[in-house]
Design a protein around this motif. Structure first.
Motif, short mmCIF file in Angstrom:
data_model
loop_
_atom_site.label_atom_id
_atom_site.label_comp_id
_atom_site.label_asym_id
_atom_site.label_seq_id
_atom_site.Cartn_x
_atom_site.Cartn_y
_atom_site.Cartn_z
N ILE A 93 0.86 -1.18 0.00
CA ILE A 93 0.00 0.00 0.00
C ILE A 93 0.90 1.23 0.00
O ILE A 93 1.79 1.36 0.85
CB ILE A 93 -0.93 0.02 1.22
CG1 ILE A 93 -1.83 -1.22 1.23
CG2 ILE A 93 -1.78 1.28 1.24
CD1 ILE A 93 -2.71 -1.33 2.45
N GLN A 94 0.68 2.11 -0.95
CA GLN A 94 1.50 3.31 -1.08
C GLN A 94 0.67 4.54 -0.69
O GLN A 94 -0.52 4.62 -0.98
CB GLN A 94 2.01 3.46 -2.51
CG GLN A 94 2.78 2.27 -3.03
CD GLN A 94 4.04 1.98 -2.25
OE1 GLN A 94 4.71 2.89 -1.79
NE2 GLN A 94 4.36 0.70 -2.09
N ALA A 95 1.33 5.49 -0.02
CA ALA A 95 0.68 6.73 0.40
C ALA A 95 1.31 7.89 -0.36
O ALA A 95 2.53 7.98 -0.48
CB ALA A 95 0.85 6.93 1.90
N ARG A 96 0.47 8.77 -0.85
CA ARG A 96 0.94 9.94 -1.59
C ARG A 96 0.35 11.20 -0.96
O ARG A 96 -0.86 11.30 -0.75
CB ARG A 96 0.51 9.84 -3.06
CG ARG A 96 0.88 11.06 -3.92
CD ARG A 96 0.50 10.80 -5.36
NE ARG A 96 -0.92 10.52 -5.51
CZ ARG A 96 -1.86 11.45 -5.63
NH1 ARG A 96 -1.53 12.73 -5.60
NH2 ARG A 96 -3.13 11.11 -5.78
N ALA A 97 1.22 12.13 -0.63
CA ALA A 97 0.78 13.39 -0.04
C ALA A 97 0.32 14.34 -1.14
O ALA A 97 0.81 14.31 -2.27
CB ALA A 97 1.91 14.03 0.74
N TYR A 98 -0.64 15.18 -0.81
CA TYR A 98 -1.09 16.18 -1.76
C TYR A 98 -1.52 17.41 -0.98
O TYR A 98 -1.77 17.36 0.23
CB TYR A 98 -2.25 15.66 -2.62
CG TYR A 98 -3.56 15.52 -1.87
CD1 TYR A 98 -4.51 16.54 -1.89
CD2 TYR A 98 -3.84 14.37 -1.12
CE1 TYR A 98 -5.70 16.43 -1.19
CE2 TYR A 98 -5.03 14.25 -0.43
CZ TYR A 98 -5.96 15.28 -0.47
OH TYR A 98 -7.13 15.16 0.22
N GLY A 99 -1.62 18.54 -1.66
CA GLY A 99 -2.11 19.75 -1.00
C GLY A 99 -1.03 20.77 -0.80
O GLY A 99 -0.11 20.91 -1.60
N SER A 100 -1.10 21.47 0.33
CA SER A 100 -0.26 22.65 0.55
C SER A 100 1.21 22.32 0.62
O SER A 100 2.05 23.11 0.22
CB SER A 100 -0.69 23.35 1.84
OG SER A 100 -0.57 22.46 2.94
N ASP A 101 1.56 21.14 1.15
CA ASP A 101 2.97 20.78 1.26
C ASP A 101 3.07 19.28 1.00
O ASP A 101 2.90 18.47 1.89
CB ASP A 101 3.51 21.11 2.65
CG ASP A 101 5.02 20.85 2.76
OD1 ASP A 101 5.56 20.21 1.84
OD2 ASP A 101 5.62 21.29 3.75
N ASP A 102 3.36 18.91 -0.25
CA ASP A 102 3.35 17.50 -0.62
C ASP A 102 4.39 16.69 0.13
O ASP A 102 4.26 15.48 0.25
CB ASP A 102 3.60 17.36 -2.12
CG ASP A 102 2.34 17.70 -2.91
OD1 ASP A 102 1.33 17.98 -2.26
OD2 ASP A 102 2.40 17.67 -4.15
#
Length: 408
Positions: free
Chosen positions: A155-164
């Motif tokens: 399972i991979q997690a990807r950040a998104y938004g104001s500070d990736d």
């Protein structure tokens, strides 16, 4: 070690045993496992409201009873005796301690009181069906290979938004987890996922509510129907990081929870083995062969005596581990082995009826086998415990090989 229990602990055991004897007999299991939740939701609410089982080991500030793992282990021993289908293990022994250890004050305040009151159930989802490794029971969980290792898979997690780089705008999860205990019905999933890519890969825990977009949960056919397992699929599913930032030592938190959970599960396995043994003893007193009770034959008495010693030794190990969690993996190995041998002998000593679908002997055997598949196997539990203790370090000689060993 002083193994004596307090009056309060004895009362927990007595009250729960009486309630389960009335409301959760062998005849209720088919209806409970056939429910959409995989357990009886009415009985679960009663156990939560009247006895406070899910909050037994939670702090009072979160609505819990403020007890210890010992009380929870005693409760699970009784649920193991009854083969009770319930989300107690997944919620109270795995998910709640992780939220308490890693969650922010706001996360703890929002989730733990609902768990303590029985309004929210939770499950720990790790990829690859590697729950025992993720908890540090059968291998080192620091390399992250069990969670995908930063490469494709898992399972991979990807950040998104104001500070990736830190996920301040949110996170998205992609992947799937197999054999998630109570994963199909839990109101909240704690999902272990890799982030940072291969060079900076690290495993973090994320909170995923049951109604999250892109979340698909499928109940699987399991060997032990009283332990519902599920496949959890995440397709760009929004999630919240458990904790304030991504610097928490997730591997150590999982291992710490795993050691305590092992002690609790060991007590539950002891309850299953003890119940199978008690039912077998009663049966051989009435079953007759060659004009006399089967239980009167010396060979049968010896077999039952050996099983009794095995079960009592496992019970002592489980009680010790509840107070000293470092001993949890070894206690679990001993309890799982005792449960497997005892339930197998129970089927044999019941004769032909022990193999029938209508008799409950097969359920005890399936619980023992299913738990070993999920949290074992026994030889790997013992091997990893020996590795952690440094028994195989260079220059450390086993006692049997030491000069003069065995010489008087």
């Amino acid at each position: 070690m002083d193994a004596a229990f307090t009056a309060e602990q004895h009362e927990i055991r007595r009250t729960l045993r009486e309630l389960l004897a009335r409301a959760a007999g062998p005849g209720t299991i088919p209806a409970a496992v056939g429910a959409a939740e995989g357990y009886d939701p009415v009985l679960w609410r009663r156990l939560a409201r009247d006895l406070g089982l899910p909050g037994l080991a939670l702090a009072e500030e979160y609505g819990g009873a403020g007890c210890t793992a010992t009380e929870l282990a005693l409760a699970c021993e009784e649920t193991g005796r009854a083969l009770l289908p319930s989300p107690l293990l997944a919620t109270a022994a795995l998910a709640a301690p992780l939220i308490a250890a890693l969650g922010t004050p706001d996360q703890r305040a929002a989730l733990l009181p609902r768990i303590a009151g029985g309004a929210l159930t939770a499950a720990l989802a790790v990829p690859g069906g590697s729950l025992a490794t993720a908890l540090g029971l059968t291998g080192d969980n620091r390399d992250g290979a069990w969670a995908g290792g930063g490469r494709a898979g898992g399972i991979q997690a990807r950040a998104y938004g104001s500070d990736d780089s830190r996920g301040e705008g949110g996170w998205r999860l992609y992947g799937e987890a197999e054999r998630v205990l109570d994963g199909h019905s839990a109101g909240l999933l704690l999902v272990a996922a890799h982030t940072g890519g291969y060079p900076r890969s690290r495993t973090l825990l994320f909170l995923v509510p049951r109604d999250a977009g892109g979340l698909v949960r499928t109940r699987l056919t399991a060997l032990d129907e009283t332990r519902p397992l599920a496949r959890v699929e995440l397709r760009d599913t929004p999630a919240t990081l458990l904790g304030a930032d991504d610097t928490a030592d997730t591997a150590e938190a999982l291992a710490a929870v795993g050691r305590t959970a092992a002690a609790i599960l060991a007590a539950e396995a002891v309850g299953t083995a003890a119940s199978a043994l008690e039912r077998t003893v009663e049966y051989v007193k009435t079953r007759e062969q060659f004009g006399r009770a089967v239980g009167s034959f010396q060979a049968v008495k010896h077999r039952l005596a050996d099983l009794y010693v095995r079960v009592e030794a496992a019970r002592s190990a489980a009680y010790h581990a509840a107070r000293e969690p470092e001993a949890g993996p070894l206690a679990l190995a001993q309890a799982l082995e005792a449960a497997r041998i005892t339930t197998g002998e129970a089927v044999q000593l019941h004769g032909g009826i022990g193999f029938t679908w209508e008799h409950e002997a097969h359920r005890h055997l399936k619980r023992a086998a299913g738990d070993e598949l999920l949290f074992g196997p026994v030889h790997r539990l013992r091997d990893h415990a020996a590795q952690r203790a440094g028994l195989f370090e260079p220059g450390r000689m086993p006692l049997a090989a030491a000069p003069g060993a065995g010489v008087r």
